[in-house]
Design a protein around this motif. Structure first.
Motif, mmCIF file in Angstrom:
data_model
loop_
_atom_site.group_PDB
_atom_site.id
_atom_site.type_symbol
_atom_site.label_atom_id
_atom_site.label_comp_id
_atom_site.label_asym_id
_atom_site.label_seq_id
_atom_site.Cartn_x
_atom_site.Cartn_y
_atom_site.Cartn_z
ATOM 1 N N MET A 161 0.791 -1.269 -0.044
ATOM 2 C CA MET A 161 -0.055 -0.021 -0.109
ATOM 3 C C MET A 161 0.928 1.156 -0.006
ATOM 4 O O MET A 161 1.943 1.501 0.873
ATOM 5 N N ASP A 218 1.456 4.723 1.537
ATOM 6 C CA ASP A 218 1.179 5.421 2.562
ATOM 7 C C ASP A 218 2.003 6.434 2.914
ATOM 8 O O ASP A 218 2.850 6.636 2.169
ATOM 9 N N ASP A 219 1.723 7.289 4.125
ATOM 10 C CA ASP A 219 2.574 8.255 4.478
ATOM 11 C C ASP A 219 4.004 7.840 4.391
ATOM 12 O O ASP A 219 4.894 8.648 4.024
ATOM 13 N N ASP A 240 -6.688 6.484 -2.037
ATOM 14 C CA ASP A 240 -7.107 6.663 -0.602
ATOM 15 C C ASP A 240 -5.972 7.358 0.354
ATOM 16 O O ASP A 240 -6.374 8.056 1.195
ATOM 17 N N TRP A 241 -4.776 7.189 -0.133
ATOM 18 C CA TRP A 241 -3.697 7.999 0.692
ATOM 19 C C TRP A 241 -3.921 9.504 0.501
ATOM 20 O O TRP A 241 -3.821 10.185 1.124
ATOM 21 N N THR A 289 -4.309 12.167 3.844
ATOM 22 C CA THR A 289 -2.948 12.218 4.045
ATOM 23 C C THR A 289 -2.906 13.834 4.366
ATOM 24 O O THR A 289 -3.808 14.674 3.552
ATOM 25 N N ASN A 309 -3.066 4.732 -5.008
ATOM 26 C CA ASN A 309 -2.710 6.043 -4.230
ATOM 27 C C ASN A 309 -3.988 7.121 -3.879
ATOM 28 O O ASN A 309 -3.621 7.788 -3.199
#
Ligand SMILES: *Cc1c(COP(=O)(O)O)cnc(C)c1O
Length: 379
Positions: A168, A170-171, A204-205, A209, A202
């Protein structure tokens, strides 16, 4: 109209693209519209462009050539590392390519010098999904190598997650990408124009974020075409999930027993279909026919309404088909799709409309038997 056919709603593709472009513009991210699932359809490309994508992306040089031949002059990005054997074709039609092999970049350089052009290179970084990408430790050397070559310009850095192993974005991963970018810029005294952070996985991120970092581009295909993100395949708010539909024709419609009879071995695709579980799909039997079993010739025969649709594995991936409500996919061979239904049975000659997942869409687009019909001019 002929069947099977893909009905491609350009107005819905335009709607999805515009929504994503607008949302991402709010955080300073441009969208490269990825056309590979449509084999580089100029119609789809134009719908994406009119909705504001900053460039088009495709994984196949043939598709980019098709788009150019149709007169599309936008920026185009080859999103799979070029083949050395196609380097000349790549620099001829693509403005930029995603790269992870220095040998390939050397050949792009030579081809571009030969043509008197400059080809843009985006270096892909491996962040753990283990498909394409240069390891972080080797990126600086790759950037120096690229900067020293004539005919190529280092345009930026990119990464691709989720496609191979579902890793995934993610940050943490995206901060790593941003740190690589700022590190390269300060060490090499350059500025990198493009930081292409990934694909539809990407979203969702991006939406959640507070640390977008240096990411300023995403390459989006599935989210535009099917209206979903790709980590959990959840529909995205406000997007159409029916921009592409597959329509096929019923060629048999009859009440028949729901279980096969006779000794059984493998079916056409090497599967063993148990007598106890007549449905190939594990989830398909739950709301199956409710007729009382009837006794016939000593056998228990549960009857149900079964239909055959002229659609097969040469046309589409059966696991990726969404049948209409009340219909269950029982199985599919090369040319026959068998459905059961609790709903009003359809007559022979009538049409059934299916939703598609990405794999099913790819195969249907690629089948010479499936016609493509473009509907709804983008506004
Ligand atoms: C296919 C692909 C994309 C687009 O992915 P979607 O999931 O369709 O958004 C982006 N980048 C690369 C490198 C790809 O191969």
């Amino acid at each position: 109209m002929s069947a099977p056919r893909l009905e491609i709603h350009l107005d819905r593709i335009h709607h999805n693209t515009r929504a994503l472009v607008h949302e991402l513009a709010g955080v300073g991210v441009t969208v490269t519209g990825v056309t590979k699932a449509t084999l580089g359809s100029p119609e789809v490309a134009r719908a994406m462009l009119s909705a504001g994508v900053s460039a088009l992306g495709d994984s196949r040089i043939e598709n980019i050539e098709r788009l150019r031949a149709a007169g599309i002059t936008s920026q185009m990005m080859l999103i799979r590392s070029p083949m050395i054997s196609q380097a000349d074709r790549v620099v001829a039609v693509a403005d930029v390519s995603l790269n992870s092999s220095l040998d390939v970049i050397d050949c792009l350089s030579a081809a571009a010098v030969g043509r008197g052009c400059v080809h843009g290179v985006i270096l892909m970084v491996e962040l753990g999904d283990l498909r394409e990408g240069i390891l972080a430790a080797d990126i600086e050397a790759a950037a120096r190598h690229t900067l020293d070559l004539p005919g190529v310009a280092l345009r930026g850095i990119g990464t691709n997650l989720a496609c191979q192993n579902g890793v995934m974005p993610d940050d943490h991963k995206m901060a790593e990408l941003s740190a690589i970018v700022t590190g390269l810029e300060s060490t090499l005294g350059i500025s990198l124009e493009v930081v292409s952070g990934g694909n539809s996985a990407n979203l969702d991120w991006v939406n959640n974020t507070a640390r977008i970092g240096r990411v300023n581009n995403l390459r989006l295909g599935e989210s535009i075409l099917l209206g979903c993100e790709t980590l959990h395949r959840r529909p995205l708010a406000g997007l159409r999930t029916d921009a592409v539909e597959l329509v096929a024709e019923v060629i048999e419609s009859a009440v028949k027993p729901m279980r096969p009879w006779g000794e059984q071995a493998q079916n056409a695709f090497g599967e063993f279909v148990s007598q106890q579980t007549p449905h190939l799909r594990a989830d398909a039997g739950r709301d199956g026919p409710r007729d009382e079993p009837v006794r016939s010739g000593g056998r228990h025969l549960q009857l149900g309404h079964r239909m055959i649709v002229a659609l097969g594995r040469q046309d589409v991936d059966p696991d990726g088909l969404r049948a209409p409500a009340g219909h269950q996919v029982l199985g599919m061979s090369s040319d026959h799709l068998v459905l059961s239904t609790d709903a009003a049975p359809r007559a022979v000659g009538s049409e059934i409309r299916f939703g598609l997942d990405y794999g099913a869409l790819l195969r249907a687009m690629t089948s010479p038997f499936v016609q493509q019909v473009f509907l709804g001019a983008p506004t």
